[in-house]
Motif scaffolding. Structure first.
Motif, PDB file in Angstrom:
ATOM      1  N   TYR A 195       0.839  -1.199   0.000  1.00 43.31           N
ATOM      2  CA  TYR A 195       0.000   0.000   0.000  1.00 43.31           C
ATOM      3  C   TYR A 195       0.878   1.253   0.000  1.00 43.31           C
ATOM      4  CZ  TYR A 195      -2.996   3.725   1.760  1.00 43.31           C
ATOM      5  OH  TYR A 195      -3.658   4.919   1.924  1.00 43.31           O
ATOM      6  N   SER A 196       1.919   1.255   0.827  1.00 42.97           N
ATOM      7  CA  SER A 196       2.807   2.410   0.941  1.00 42.97           C
ATOM      8  C   SER A 196       3.565   2.651  -0.357  1.00 42.97           C
ATOM      9  CB  SER A 196       3.790   2.185   2.099  1.00 42.97           C
ATOM     10  OG  SER A 196       4.636   3.298   2.253  1.00 42.97           O
ATOM     11  N   VAL A 197       4.118   1.601  -0.929  1.00 40.75           N
ATOM     12  CA  VAL A 197       4.903   1.729  -2.166  1.00 40.75           C
ATOM     13  C   VAL A 197       4.016   2.182  -3.330  1.00 40.75           C
ATOM     14  CG1 VAL A 197       6.187   0.460  -3.928  1.00 40.75           C
ATOM     15  CG2 VAL A 197       6.682   0.072  -1.522  1.00 40.75           C
ATOM     16  N   ILE A 198       2.873   1.522  -3.491  1.00 43.28           N
ATOM     17  CA  ILE A 198       1.995   1.838  -4.622  1.00 43.28           C
ATOM     18  C   ILE A 198       1.441   3.256  -4.500  1.00 43.28           C
ATOM     19  CG2 ILE A 198      -0.194   1.274  -5.737  1.00 43.28           C
ATOM     20  CD1 ILE A 198       0.390  -1.676  -5.049  1.00 43.28           C
ATOM     21  N   ASP A 215      12.520  12.803 -10.050  1.00 37.98           N
ATOM     22  CA  ASP A 215      11.770  12.579  -8.821  1.00 37.98           C
ATOM     23  C   ASP A 215      11.096  11.213  -8.830  1.00 37.98           C
ATOM     24  OD1 ASP A 215      12.399  15.268  -8.065  1.00 37.98           O
ATOM     25  OD2 ASP A 215      10.760  15.944  -9.356  1.00 37.98           O
ATOM     26  N   LEU A 216      10.632  10.797 -10.003  1.00 40.71           N
ATOM     27  CA  LEU A 216       9.986   9.487 -10.126  1.00 40.71           C
ATOM     28  C   LEU A 216      10.999   8.365  -9.967  1.00 40.71           C
ATOM     29  CD1 LEU A 216       7.445   7.868 -10.689  1.00 40.71           C
ATOM     30  CD2 LEU A 216       7.879   8.136 -13.143  1.00 40.71           C
ATOM     31  N   PHE A 217      12.161   8.479 -10.633  1.00 44.33           N
ATOM     32  CA  PHE A 217      13.199   7.463 -10.489  1.00 44.33           C
ATOM     33  C   PHE A 217      13.634   7.343  -9.029  1.00 44.33           C
ATOM     34  CE2 PHE A 217      14.193   8.227 -15.115  1.00 44.33           C
ATOM     35  CZ  PHE A 217      13.893   6.946 -15.532  1.00 44.33           C
ATOM     36  N   LEU A 218      13.813   8.481  -8.383  1.00 39.10           N
ATOM     37  CA  LEU A 218      14.231   8.472  -6.985  1.00 39.10           C
ATOM     38  C   LEU A 218      13.186   7.801  -6.108  1.00 39.10           C
ATOM     39  CD1 LEU A 218      16.061   9.330  -4.652  1.00 39.10           C
ATOM     40  CD2 LEU A 218      14.851  11.513  -4.602  1.00 39.10           C
ATOM     41  N   SER A 219      11.922   8.106  -6.352  1.00 37.05           N
ATOM     42  CA  SER A 219      10.849   7.544  -5.550  1.00 37.05           C
ATOM     43  C   SER A 219      10.835   6.019  -5.622  1.00 37.05           C
ATOM     44  CB  SER A 219       9.500   8.099  -6.008  1.00 37.05           C
ATOM     45  OG  SER A 219       8.447   7.528  -5.279  1.00 37.05           O
ATOM     46  N   VAL A 220      11.025   5.480  -6.821  1.00 37.59           N
ATOM     47  CA  VAL A 220      11.024   4.024  -6.999  1.00 37.59           C
ATOM     48  C   VAL A 220      12.200   3.383  -6.256  1.00 37.59           C
ATOM     49  CG1 VAL A 220      11.268   2.158  -8.676  1.00 37.59           C
ATOM     50  CG2 VAL A 220       9.788   4.118  -9.191  1.00 37.59           C
ATOM     51  N   ILE A 221      13.400   3.919  -6.452  1.00 37.46           N
ATOM     52  CA  ILE A 221      14.587   3.355  -5.803  1.00 37.46           C
ATOM     53  C   ILE A 221      14.480   3.486  -4.287  1.00 37.46           C
ATOM     54  CG2 ILE A 221      17.088   3.586  -5.510  1.00 37.46           C
ATOM     55  CD1 ILE A 221      17.220   4.541  -8.421  1.00 37.46           C
ATOM     56  N   LEU A 222      14.035   4.640  -3.821  1.00 40.87           N
ATOM     57  CA  LEU A 222      13.950   4.901  -2.389  1.00 40.87           C
ATOM     58  C   LEU A 222      12.929   3.999  -1.716  1.00 40.87           C
ATOM     59  CD1 LEU A 222      15.170   6.773  -0.235  1.00 40.87           C
ATOM     60  CD2 LEU A 222      13.349   8.401  -0.739  1.00 40.87           C
ATOM     61  N   SER A 223      11.779   3.821  -2.347  1.00 40.56           N
ATOM     62  CA  SER A 223      10.729   3.016  -1.728  1.00 40.56           C
ATOM     63  C   SER A 223      11.054   1.525  -1.725  1.00 40.56           C
ATOM     64  CB  SER A 223       9.387   3.258  -2.427  1.00 40.56           C
ATOM     65  OG  SER A 223       9.462   2.932  -3.801  1.00 40.56           O
ATOM     66  N   LEU A 224      11.753   1.063  -2.751  1.00 43.49           N
ATOM     67  CA  LEU A 224      12.129  -0.354  -2.796  1.00 43.49           C
ATOM     68  C   LEU A 224      13.373  -0.632  -1.956  1.00 43.49           C
ATOM     69  CD1 LEU A 224      11.541  -1.200  -6.576  1.00 43.49           C
ATOM     70  CD2 LEU A 224      10.060  -1.704  -4.628  1.00 43.49           C
ATOM     71  N   GLY A 225      14.252   0.342  -1.843  1.00 46.38           N
ATOM     72  CA  GLY A 225      15.501   0.140  -1.106  1.00 46.38           C
ATOM     73  C   GLY A 225      15.418   0.442   0.373  1.00 46.38           C
ATOM     74  N   ASN A 226      14.256   0.955   0.823  1.00 44.12           N
ATOM     75  CA  ASN A 226      14.091   1.296   2.236  1.00 44.12           C
ATOM     76  C   ASN A 226      12.731   0.824   2.734  1.00 44.12           C
ATOM     77  OD1 ASN A 226      16.367   3.414   3.333  1.00 44.12           O
ATOM     78  ND2 ASN A 226      16.102   3.524   1.118  1.00 44.12           N
ATOM     79  N   ILE A 236       5.743   1.005   6.249  1.00 48.71           N
ATOM     80  CA  ILE A 236       5.092   2.235   5.786  1.00 48.71           C
ATOM     81  C   ILE A 236       6.102   3.348   5.469  1.00 48.71           C
ATOM     82  CG2 ILE A 236       4.748   3.500   7.954  1.00 48.71           C
ATOM     83  CD1 ILE A 236       1.809   3.902   7.036  1.00 48.71           C
ATOM     84  N   GLU A 237       7.384   3.043   5.553  1.00 47.71           N
ATOM     85  CA  GLU A 237       8.442   4.036   5.370  1.00 47.71           C
ATOM     86  C   GLU A 237       8.313   4.875   4.101  1.00 47.71           C
ATOM     87  OE1 GLU A 237      12.064   6.252   5.828  1.00 47.71           O
ATOM     88  OE2 GLU A 237      10.535   5.397   7.142  1.00 47.71           O
ATOM     89  N   PRO A 238       8.056   4.289   2.903  1.00 51.50           N
ATOM     90  CA  PRO A 238       7.952   5.134   1.696  1.00 51.50           C
ATOM     91  C   PRO A 238       6.917   6.246   1.834  1.00 51.50           C
ATOM     92  CG  PRO A 238       8.110   2.835   1.087  1.00 51.50           C
ATOM     93  CD  PRO A 238       7.931   2.865   2.578  1.00 51.50           C
ATOM     94  N   LEU A 239       5.790   5.940   2.448  1.00 49.34           N
ATOM     95  CA  LEU A 239       4.741   6.937   2.620  1.00 49.34           C
ATOM     96  C   LEU A 239       5.145   7.993   3.648  1.00 49.34           C
ATOM     97  CD1 LEU A 239       2.040   7.354   1.265  1.00 49.34           C
ATOM     98  CD2 LEU A 239       0.947   6.078   3.119  1.00 49.34           C
ATOM     99  N   VAL A 240       5.886   7.576   4.665  1.00 47.64           N
ATOM    100  CA  VAL A 240       6.344   8.514   5.695  1.00 47.64           C
ATOM    101  C   VAL A 240       7.299   9.538   5.090  1.00 47.64           C
ATOM    102  CG1 VAL A 240       7.666   8.743   7.837  1.00 47.64           C
ATOM    103  CG2 VAL A 240       6.019   6.889   7.597  1.00 47.64           C
ATOM    104  N   ILE A 241       8.214   9.085   4.237  1.00 45.61           N
ATOM    105  CA  ILE A 241       9.154  10.003   3.580  1.00 45.61           C
ATOM    106  C   ILE A 241       8.400  11.028   2.748  1.00 45.61           C
ATOM    107  CG2 ILE A 241      11.024  10.199   1.890  1.00 45.61           C
ATOM    108  CD1 ILE A 241      11.869   7.352   2.694  1.00 45.61           C
TER     109      ILE A 241
END
Length: 237
Positions: free
Chosen positions: A58-61, A80-91, A107-112
């Protein structure tokens, strides 16, 4: 907390600091840079067993769909899109000092994104306060609100010597003036400065005239700040 987690955090910070510098200086990040940092997504292998699958998905999508929508609307760049994908999958998992529960569960990707958006919102509020008293009362409310949040009134001379500013004041060859409330990240600020210089040379406008402009905001530094905050404070609920 183990060596793998520390390595994950350090490498993520290196990526964010590096790309933030590029974003501030040029508003562009070469695709090769993202290829260099793309192996960060391998940290998902160590994290996926620790998260609640539904919460993490849910957070990643949600995070990446929101960034993608802004990208399609030309309000954010591809970087910004490339960063979002790498950041959400790598953290997928981080361990904040305060309120760590949800950040440890995925839920980390959504928190960032939440903290980065909050910081951008605070910046917009500060700009709004600075613009109090500088808005023409005859303008429609939505236009006034947009100008107060994102605009800045400067002299043409200052605009010609600027960088990464885009004119909201639109002027045609006959000197007719209109206002817009948004701009596209695909626009070239140098081309706008060239166009306004031509207007000055033709006498259509003067260098002492004032126009409304908007700053092409570098988003990645806000994401960096959001990530750092997320390492300290998770989601306080």
């Amino acid at each position: 907390m183990n060596i793998i987690y520390l390595l994950q955090v350090v490498l993520t910070l290196v990526m964010l600091i590096h790309t933030s510098i590029l974003d501030i200086k040029t508003r562009e990040v070469d695709l090769k840079v993202w290829l260099i940092y793309s192996p960060l997504i391998l940290f998902l292998y160590f994290d996926y067993k620790l998260v609640i699958p539904f919460l993490y998905l849910y957070s990643v999508i949600t995070t990446n769909v929101m960034i993608y929508v802004f990208y399609r609307l030309a309000l954010m760049g591809g970087a910004d899109l490339f960063l979002s994908v790498i950041l959400s999958l790598g953290n997928a998992v981080v361990y904040p000092f305060f309120f760590p529960k949800l950040s440890e569960e995925g839920i980390e990707p959504l928190v960032i994104l939440l903290y980065a958006s909050l910081l951008i919102g605070i910046t917009a509020l500060g700009n709004m306060i600075r613009n109090l008293g500088h808005i023409n009362g005859d303008l429609p409310f939505t236009t006034k609100l947009s100008l107060m949040i994102s605009g800045k009134r400067i002299k043409v001379r200052d605009f010609l010597n600027s960088k990464f500013l885009f004119p909201l004041t639109q002027i045609d060859e006959k000197g007719n003036v209109s206002l817009r409330t948004t701009f596209s990240v695909d626009e070239d600020d140098a081309e706008w400065r060239k166009k306004f210089q031509e207007y000055v040379n033709k006498g259509i406008i003067k260098e002492d005239d004032e126009i409304w402009v908007v700053w092409g905001v570098p988003v990645i530094p806000f994401i960096l700040a959001g990530y750092v905050i997320s390492l300290i404070i998770g989601l306080p609920i």
